[in-house]
Design a protein around this motif. Structure first.
Motif, mmCIF file in Angstrom:
data_model
loop_
_atom_site.group_PDB
_atom_site.id
_atom_site.type_symbol
_atom_site.label_atom_id
_atom_site.label_comp_id
_atom_site.label_asym_id
_atom_site.label_seq_id
_atom_site.Cartn_x
_atom_site.Cartn_y
_atom_site.Cartn_z
ATOM 1 N N TYR A 7 40.612 29.642 41.251
ATOM 2 C CA TYR A 7 41.410 30.774 40.762
ATOM 3 C C TYR A 7 42.763 30.294 40.266
ATOM 4 O O TYR A 7 43.209 30.659 39.172
ATOM 5 C CB TYR A 7 41.587 31.784 41.897
ATOM 6 C CG TYR A 7 42.293 33.050 41.497
ATOM 7 C CD1 TYR A 7 41.609 34.085 40.870
ATOM 8 C CD2 TYR A 7 43.650 33.225 41.750
ATOM 9 C CE1 TYR A 7 42.251 35.263 40.506
ATOM 10 C CE2 TYR A 7 44.296 34.400 41.398
ATOM 11 C CZ TYR A 7 43.594 35.407 40.781
ATOM 12 O OH TYR A 7 44.233 36.568 40.424
ATOM 13 N N THR B 290 42.530 28.009 37.178
ATOM 14 C CA THR B 290 42.400 28.829 35.969
ATOM 15 C C THR B 290 43.747 29.418 35.560
ATOM 16 O O THR B 290 44.100 29.438 34.374
ATOM 17 C CB THR B 290 41.395 29.974 36.210
ATOM 18 O OG1 THR B 290 40.114 29.412 36.488
ATOM 19 C CG2 THR B 290 41.296 30.891 35.001
ATOM 20 N N ASP C 116 37.084 38.352 43.375
ATOM 21 C CA ASP C 116 37.486 37.220 42.532
ATOM 22 C C ASP C 116 36.986 37.406 41.106
ATOM 23 O O ASP C 116 37.762 37.588 40.197
ATOM 24 C CB ASP C 116 36.997 35.872 43.058
ATOM 25 C CG ASP C 116 38.105 35.099 43.781
ATOM 26 O OD1 ASP C 116 39.272 35.525 43.692
ATOM 27 O OD2 ASP C 116 37.809 34.084 44.427
ATOM 28 N N SER D 33 35.076 35.003 39.401
ATOM 29 C CA SER D 33 34.954 33.750 38.658
ATOM 30 C C SER D 33 33.546 33.625 38.098
ATOM 31 O O SER D 33 32.638 34.378 38.476
ATOM 32 C CB SER D 33 35.242 32.561 39.571
ATOM 33 O OG SER D 33 34.191 32.380 40.505
ATOM 34 N N GLN E 63 36.151 41.885 40.128
ATOM 35 C CA GLN E 63 36.628 40.835 39.230
ATOM 36 C C GLN E 63 38.115 40.967 38.908
ATOM 37 O O GLN E 63 38.618 42.046 38.637
ATOM 38 C CB GLN E 63 35.834 40.857 37.923
ATOM 39 C CG GLN E 63 36.112 39.668 37.011
ATOM 40 C CD GLN E 63 35.125 39.610 35.856
ATOM 41 O OE1 GLN E 63 35.044 40.537 35.055
ATOM 42 N NE2 GLN E 63 34.366 38.520 35.768
ATOM 43 N N CYS F 11 34.357 36.406 32.809
ATOM 44 C CA CYS F 11 34.696 35.589 33.963
ATOM 45 C C CYS F 11 35.608 34.422 33.604
ATOM 46 O O CYS F 11 35.791 34.090 32.430
ATOM 47 C CB CYS F 11 33.442 35.086 34.665
ATOM 48 S SG CYS F 11 32.474 33.884 33.733
ATOM 49 N N TRP F 12 36.137 33.775 34.606
ATOM 50 C CA TRP F 12 37.062 32.659 34.445
ATOM 51 C C TRP F 12 36.613 31.520 35.358
ATOM 52 O O TRP F 12 35.891 31.717 36.342
ATOM 53 C CB TRP F 12 38.476 33.095 34.838
ATOM 54 C CG TRP F 12 38.504 33.869 36.123
ATOM 55 C CD1 TRP F 12 38.444 35.217 36.267
ATOM 56 C CD2 TRP F 12 38.535 33.322 37.446
ATOM 57 N NE1 TRP F 12 38.451 35.562 37.588
ATOM 58 C CE2 TRP F 12 38.508 34.414 38.337
ATOM 59 C CE3 TRP F 12 38.582 32.033 37.962
ATOM 60 C CZ2 TRP F 12 38.530 34.250 39.728
ATOM 61 C CZ3 TRP F 12 38.608 31.863 39.341
ATOM 62 C CH2 TRP F 12 38.584 32.970 40.200
ATOM 63 N N GLY F 13 37.036 30.299 35.060
ATOM 64 C CA GLY F 13 36.736 29.156 35.919
ATOM 65 C C GLY F 13 35.289 28.742 35.872
ATOM 66 O O GLY F 13 34.483 29.259 35.103
#
Length: 344
Positions: free
Chosen positions: A44, A47, A262, A264, A281, A341-343
């Motif tokens: 997290y 990112t 989260d 991710s 999210q 999403c991220w990461g």
């Protein structure tokens, strides 16, 4: 004109040219800023750092990044703020590890003329920072609580809940998500400032440090206390994955529902695979890029960012992701979540 006057005249022109060059150089000097995260290992915050560096490059900001050695490492964050002040930074973005202990150092930075923005986790009190860009953590917790209650149906009143929290210091993000989940599940919150909420459905709390290892250890501890746990609240996805490993080792993965916060890419994949039942999210890239842009604006004209209507922070949004939507609980699919999403 005498030779002496010519020399003097040239000297004046040369001095003026050097002065103008110095002024132009000073004017062209990039705005300095700092990003201070809780750790540099949690995806997290990795990112968040990536997003901040990208926005800084885009806007010509000289950004330096710092992180605690572990979640809860206040002293490293104190040292980082002091370094940023000494370096002449115009602003600091920080995800505080200890939301109360860091306040005196933040006040020092603000008195020195720096803009201080909390990302993800509000300070305690919130107004100790100039602004907070964050998920509405109470709302994120409430969403997974409402979904869990609907998912368990008639069994909800007899649920045995494991609470996998963040840190023994209980930062604001810990309290808000924890209380949001319990409120969504229907557990009454009598005192919003008290972390532990007494209720017979709660088997216990375990501090995980927000890590997979911590989640596994915490889950093992709570299972030893009550092997009939059937619902797990996890502060984040690493803690959720750790809980799953603990449940897998005793053959209980099919008997227990896990919810987390989260969003991710790996977390969304976990929802799709059935490891996590529902996941709220967050959008750390948005927090980071908005933070850098706010520092630039502040450096140029002194303007400070404003909060969302009716709140004491700027809400960067949250959405519930689940493969098993429940009536009355707004959600999106893992497929849509994967696009946001991220990461890793």
């Amino acid at each position: 004109m005498t030779i002496h006057k010519k020399i003097a005249s040239r000297a004046v022109l040369a001095l003026a040219a050097v002065t103008a060059l110095g002024a132009a150089t000073a004017q062209a000097a990039p705005i300095k800023a700092c990003l201070i995260t809780k750790t540099d290992s949690n995806p997290y915050f990795v990112t968040m750092r990536t997003g901040a560096l990208a926005e800084a490059k885009k806007l010509g900001v000289d950004l330096k990044t710092y992180a605690g050695k572990y979640d809860g490492d206040n002293q490293s964050q104190v040292s980082a703020i002091e370094t940023c002040i000494a370096d002449g930074a115009k602003g600091i973005l920080i995800t505080p590890s200890d939301t109360q202990a860091i306040v005196p150092t933040v006040e020092k930075a603000r008195k020195a003329g720096l803009l201080v923005i909390a990302l993800d986790t509000a300070l305690d009190p919130t107004n100790a920072a100039d602004m907070t860009f964050a998920t509405d953590n109470f709302e994120a917790g409430k969403l997974i609580g409402e979904w869990a209650k609907a998912k368990l149906g008639a069994k909800a009143k007899d649920a045995k809940i494991a609470m996998l929290d963040l840190s023994i210091s209980h930062p604001t993000v810990d309290i808000d998500r924890d209380h949001g989940f319990l409120a969504g599940f229907g557990v009454p919150i009598k005192d919003p400032k008290t972390f532990d909420v007494p209720d017979p459905q709660i088997v216990g709390h375990a501090e995980t440090g927000g890590s997979e290892e911590g989640g596994q250890k915490g889950m093992e501890t709570l299972l030893a206390r009550n092997p009939n746990i059937n619902l797990v609240y996890a502060i984040n996805e690493p803690a959720a994955f750790g809980a799953y490993q603990a449940l897998k080792s005793v053959g209980k993965t099919k008997d227990v529902t896990i919810v987390a916060i989260d969003g991710s890419c790996s977390g969304v994949a976990g929802v799709k695979a059935g490891i996590i039942g529902a996941d709220s999210q967050q959008y750390p890239l948005k927090m980071a890029s908005m933070g850098i842009a706010a520092i630039v604006k502040f450096a140029k004209d002194g303007t400070k960012p404003a909060a969302s209507a009716g709140k004491d922070f700027f809400n960067t949004g949250t959405q519930l992701i689940t493969a098993h939507p429940e009536p009355g609980v707004a959600s999106i699919s893992p497929a849509k979540g994967a696009k946001l999403c991220w990461g890793n």
